[in-house]
Write an enzyme that holds these catalytic residues in place. Structure first.
Site, PDB file in Angstrom:
ATOM      1  N   LYS A   1     -18.982  16.480-138.346  1.00 10.37           N
ATOM      2  CA  LYS A   1     -18.863  15.452-139.418  1.00 10.37           C
ATOM      3  C   LYS A   1     -17.416  15.051-139.756  1.00 10.37           C
ATOM      4  O   LYS A   1     -16.899  13.976-140.276  1.00 10.37           O
ATOM      5  CB  LYS A   1     -19.509  15.802-140.496  1.00 10.37           C
ATOM      6  CG  LYS A   1     -19.794  16.991-140.910  1.00 10.37           C
ATOM      7  CD  LYS A   1     -20.843  18.058-140.470  1.00 10.37           C
ATOM      8  CE  LYS A   1     -20.571  19.274-140.008  1.00 10.37           C
ATOM      9  NZ  LYS A   1     -21.601  20.289-140.513  1.00 10.37           N
TER      10      LYS A   1
ATOM     11  N   LYS B   1     -19.950  14.212-145.001  1.00 10.06           N
ATOM     12  CA  LYS B   1     -21.397  13.503-144.785  1.00 10.06           C
ATOM     13  C   LYS B   1     -21.712  12.487-145.685  1.00 10.06           C
ATOM     14  O   LYS B   1     -22.222  11.433-145.250  1.00 10.06           O
ATOM     15  CB  LYS B   1     -22.442  14.746-144.980  1.00 10.06           C
ATOM     16  CG  LYS B   1     -22.324  15.806-144.000  1.00 10.06           C
ATOM     17  CD  LYS B   1     -23.075  17.127-144.440  1.00 10.06           C
ATOM     18  CE  LYS B   1     -23.204  18.123-143.377  1.00 10.06           C
ATOM     19  NZ  LYS B   1     -23.785  19.515-143.915  1.00 10.06           N
TER      20      LYS B   1
ATOM     21  N   GLU C   1     -19.760  26.714-141.834  1.00 13.30           N
ATOM     22  CA  GLU C   1     -18.533  26.063-140.914  1.00 13.30           C
ATOM     23  C   GLU C   1     -17.535  27.121-140.586  1.00 13.30           C
ATOM     24  O   GLU C   1     -17.558  28.466-140.869  1.00 13.30           O
ATOM     25  CB  GLU C   1     -17.658  24.987-141.770  1.00 13.30           C
ATOM     26  CG  GLU C   1     -18.542  23.859-142.114  1.00 13.30           C
ATOM     27  CD  GLU C   1     -18.964  23.037-140.950  1.00 13.30           C
ATOM     28  OE1 GLU C   1     -18.378  22.517-139.995  1.00 13.30           O
ATOM     29  OE2 GLU C   1     -20.240  22.979-140.757  1.00 13.30           O
TER      30      GLU C   1
END
Ligand code: NDP
Ligand code: HSE
Length: 413
Positions: free
Chosen positions: A104, A204, A189
């Site tokens: 993303k 996002k 992450e």
């Protein structure tokens, strides 16, 4: 029978999940596509790591070796950072490959360029896995809500943050141990600052904004805050007041302008996000024809993300025109008016003792320091500017007055 050749960039949580799912669902894929799907190559960084990959698959740390394969139909990108993934995907598209990404951060920055390039080269781009893990929110918005005019999108978009908040509340875990567990489970992450400081949810939100509204707000104008200010003490105080902390992204059109925020807020039992727990995500879409719909499901992890990628794989191989789906022109959406003088509900913490303001309504108090108040945004700003409280959080939705302590209910001080 001819085959569909796939290369997977990255073999971490997502890449490995995609590899295993292509194997475990080979029959379904072949049935749908009429061709066997074969993983031809995997790109990694560290060639010394042991991996569970068949011997006939090329394992390389050199992307050029992948680009030079005699046949390559689809590239699945599941690595990290904006570069080199953006350059890799541009080269893949120029070579005529369909591309699918879970990244993303890269897609929020370069999605538009990739989609335009793909259109030029007559290939497709899949990016379902970039938002809300396994929840098919992108396909839902772009395929099933095409005519609806969206007015508001609100979501819990970071699985790691929701997992940490749930662990801290339910199991009385510290922030640090809940984060370690989220990392061990493959939710976080590579740099978990992205999760806990709200960057991941921000990216996002920008991707969703493009799909729902055909545009994004100025990134600098978006309020972005993570969950690092939420202490166990605050979580417990909120729970005593029948409220739960959630990390919430929202986008709406206000006075003709897109307005977005990504920050912690509180929800009561009647709010659809109250029961979204652990790694779950949820997205609520309000639009003119259908009204309000909420999608929920696993927001991170190996197989939920692989599910989004695999569904994209079928979609792009069936030559679906995914590229039209970052709407490049804005569809008319409902436009809310700015209502500065509306009194909203807030949880306020670290309140000065004996604070008095006749216009602020004290709805409930947990302790002398923590209370629910009803106030306008301006009143809250004034209170904070005067340093009369340490922090405050908005309570979303219709607030229930199910308090334990009757004698503090609705008192104007
Ligand atoms: P991991 O850290 O688990 O794995 C990353 C993989 O990418 C590793 O195999 C690593 O190689 C490889 N890699 C990293 N940089 C490079 C590079 N420059 N060149 C070649 N290989 C590289 O990450 P995840 O699988 O968790 O996430 C991958 C992407 O998917 C990220 O963009 C993430 O935001 C996104 N995503 C993650 C989800 C999740 O639940 N984890 C869900 C949805 C999206 P090596 O193994 O050699 O270190
Ligand atoms: N780190 C991300 C999360 C992965 O926790 O939501 C899914 O995008």
């Amino acid at each position: 029978m001819s085959v569909i050749k796939v290369a997977i960039l990255g073999f971490g949580t997502v890449g490995e999940g995609v590899y295993k799912t292509i194997q475990s669902h080979a029959e379904e894929l072949e049935g749908l596509l009429g061709k066997k799907v074969v993983v031809a190559a995997v790109l990694i960084r560290n060639k010394q790591k042991k991996r569970n990959i068949d011997n006939d698959v090329l394992i390389t740390s050199d992307f050029n070796e992948i680009l030079s394969l005699p046949q390559l139909d689809v590239i699945v990108e599941a690595i990290v950072d904006k570069e080199p993934p953006y350059t890799f995907l541009k080269q893949a598209i120029q070579k005529g490959c369909h591309v699918i990404t879970a990244n993303k951060e890269m897609f929020a920055h370069h999605g538009n360029e990739l989609l335009m390039l793909a259109e030029k080269h007559h290939v497709s781009v899949g990016y379902e896995a970039t938002v809300a893990g396994g929840i098919p929110v992108i396909q839902t918005l772009r395929q099933l809500l095409n005519v609806n005019r969206v007015s508001h999108v609100q979501g819990i978009l970071n699985g790691t943050s929701n997992f940490i908040l749930t662990e801290m509340r339910e199991k009385k875990q510290s922030f640090a141990s809940a984060l370690s567990l989220a990392q061990a489970k493959g939710f976080a992450e590579a740099d978990p600052t992205n999760d806990v400081e709200g960057y991941d949810a921000f990216y996002k939100t920008m991707i969703l904004s493009r799909i729902a509204f055909g545009d994004e707000p100025n990134w600098e104008d978006v309020e972005r805050e993570g969950i690092t200010s939420i202490s166990s003490e605050l979580i417990e105080a909120a729970e005593r007041l029948n409220l739960r902390f959630k990390h919430i992204a929202s986008i709406s059109k206000v006075g003709g302008q897109l307005k977005a925020a990504v920050k912690p807020a509180l929800v009561g039992k009647s709010h659809p996000f109250y029961s979204i727990e652990g790694v779950e995500n949820a997205v609520n879409v309000q639009s003119d024809i259908v009204g309000s719909i909420t999608l929920q499901g696993p927001g991170a992890g190996m197989f939920p993300t692989a599910s989004a990628v695999i569904e994209d794989l079928v979609f792009v191989c069936q030559d679906q025109p995914t590229n039209k789906n970052f709407k490049l022109t804005t569809t008319p959406a409902f436009s809310k008016e700015i209502q500065e003088d509306v009194k909203e509900f807030w949880l306020i913490h670290g309140l000065s003792k004996n604070y008095r303001n006749p216009s602020i309504v004290f709805v409930s108090k947990d302790t002398e320091e923590t209370a629910i108040i009803q106030a306008t945004r301006e009143e809250i700003d004034t209170l904070m500017n005067q340093q009369k409280a340490r922090c405050y959080f908005q309570i979303l939705g219709e607030h229930e007055r199910a308090y334990k302590n009757d004698d503090v209910t609705i008192a104007v001080l």
